[in-house]
Design an enzyme around this catalytic site. Sequence first.
Site, PDB file in Angstrom:
ATOM      1  N   GLY A   1       0.842  -1.206   0.000  1.00  0.00           N
ATOM      2  CA  GLY A   1       0.000   0.000   0.000  1.00  0.00           C
ATOM      3  C   GLY A   1       0.866   1.241   0.000  1.00  0.00           C
ATOM      4  O   GLY A   1       2.052   1.174  -0.313  1.00  0.00           O
ATOM      5  N   ASN A   2       0.283   2.367   0.326  1.00  0.00           N
ATOM      6  CA  ASN A   2       1.073   3.599   0.451  1.00  0.00           C
ATOM      7  C   ASN A   2       0.435   4.497   1.502  1.00  0.00           C
ATOM      8  O   ASN A   2      -0.586   4.154   2.084  1.00  0.00           O
ATOM      9  CB  ASN A   2       1.210   4.298  -0.906  1.00  0.00           C
ATOM     10  CG  ASN A   2      -0.134   4.649  -1.494  1.00  0.00           C
ATOM     11  OD1 ASN A   2      -0.882   5.444  -0.934  1.00  0.00           O
ATOM     12  ND2 ASN A   2      -0.467   4.021  -2.630  1.00  0.00           N
ATOM     13  N   PHE A   3       1.060   5.643   1.747  1.00  0.00           N
ATOM     14  CA  PHE A   3       0.662   6.493   2.873  1.00  0.00           C
ATOM     15  C   PHE A   3      -0.526   7.411   2.585  1.00  0.00           C
ATOM     16  O   PHE A   3      -0.877   8.237   3.414  1.00  0.00           O
ATOM     17  CB  PHE A   3       1.844   7.361   3.313  1.00  0.00           C
ATOM     18  CG  PHE A   3       2.954   6.587   3.955  1.00  0.00           C
ATOM     19  CD1 PHE A   3       2.705   5.795   5.058  1.00  0.00           C
ATOM     20  CD2 PHE A   3       4.249   6.647   3.451  1.00  0.00           C
ATOM     21  CE1 PHE A   3       3.718   5.074   5.667  1.00  0.00           C
ATOM     22  CE2 PHE A   3       5.276   5.937   4.050  1.00  0.00           C
ATOM     23  CZ  PHE A   3       5.011   5.140   5.160  1.00  0.00           C
TER      24      PHE A   3
ATOM     25  N   ALA B   1      -3.874   7.633  -4.981  1.00  0.00           N
ATOM     26  CA  ALA B   1      -2.472   7.223  -5.085  1.00  0.00           C
ATOM     27  C   ALA B   1      -2.503   5.726  -5.406  1.00  0.00           C
ATOM     28  O   ALA B   1      -2.549   4.880  -4.510  1.00  0.00           O
ATOM     29  CB  ALA B   1      -1.743   7.482  -3.778  1.00  0.00           C
TER      30      ALA B   1
END
Length: 403
Positions: free
Chosen positions: A208-210, A276
Amino acid sequence: MLKGKHIVLGISGGIAAYKSAHLLRLLVKRGAEVQVVITPAGKEFITPVTLSALSGKPVVSEFFTANSGEWHSHVDLGLWADLMVIAPATASTIGKMVSGVADNMLVTTYLSAKEHVMVAPAMDLDMWAHPSTRRNIETLRADGVEIIEPASGELASHLVGKGRMEEPEKIVERVESFFRRSASLEGRKVVITAGPTYERIDPVRFIGNFSSGKMGFAIAEECAARGADVALVAGPVSLSAASPRIRRIDVESAVEMHDVALRECSDADVAIFAAAVADYRPACVAESKLKREGAEEMTVELVRNPDIAADCGRRKRPGQVFVGFALETDSGLDQAVSKLERKNLDMVVLNSLKDKGAGFRTDTNRVTLVTRDGEAAFPLKSKRDVAADIIDAVERMAGYGQP
Ligand code: CTP
């Protein structure tokens, strides 16, 4: 301009309450129906007689009329209002609004208000600068309240600084601008992708990402406030969308987001790709939890995810306006221009991770809007205000609201 609009004017107890009479007169002169709600302390600064004469309506202050026992319904008032303006808003009233201390009619009406709320604070400069006020103002902003920043000048204490309630003429401009904006996207469909995507490795792990989704959700709220029908395609986030005009479709992975976005974009007027999206996903997802026993190293093979913005951009029809984001670690103007072309977008919102207060998980952002005609850089603002700048630019580009 304000003909037939229902406005609740909330007045709390500060010296600036005398300016509220002028504000009330300006609103009424422009055709608005104004119902005044005043706090007990407000009545120490300006009398209900003046206010009811100017508004042509009895002023609401108590929960009950003392002699008849008639109940004043804050719920009805909240439903009646197209807009609530609290001017002046003292530090105490702001604190009560933030924490829901509903011990007067003004705060109960605020808690029942369904439509937009504007607050024009007025207090001494030290109170305005105090961390408690700063925190409360940020919380109100996050709750969707529009803050009309106080002006600088001489204060009731004779000190000079920031804390004076904004002038009534300026507040009326904000009110008019709100009503102009509130219908600017009526009848338009806006699709927004938001948040991260999660790409499963096994039943308990993912890539995943932030991304928090805050920017995309702020854009969704802004579009809904302007009357749009919003389809919000949201990756896994812990946010909730407040407006009933927002139809939220929750997805997990890039492939799911791709399917939903393609479908929703086919009849959209505007699409904004704020998600994102993970560029890669594991080539295969393990059916049971991967174990570490015996394995010193592990390799996960990744394959490319579809590019949602680019695939929607390829199918874009004349008249549709598509907007992408570019989060870069450097200034990134070249990358933004290249994304504009590669993905067939009309605008790219460029933000840099190097900028303090911009990027993931913050409540603020600093953006440059890049189009084929050039670029426009904006200062650091709350994400909701950034959303308004983006949508203003989209409306100009699409020619909405122009004869
Ligand atoms: N985007 C998308 N689908 C992807 C990747 C990106 O829809 N698979 C969208 C994002 O929502 C954003 C824009 O494309 O609006 C740019 O995203 P970004 O990750 O910056 O661009 P990439 O094309 O992935 O380029 P790179 O990461 O190499 O800079």
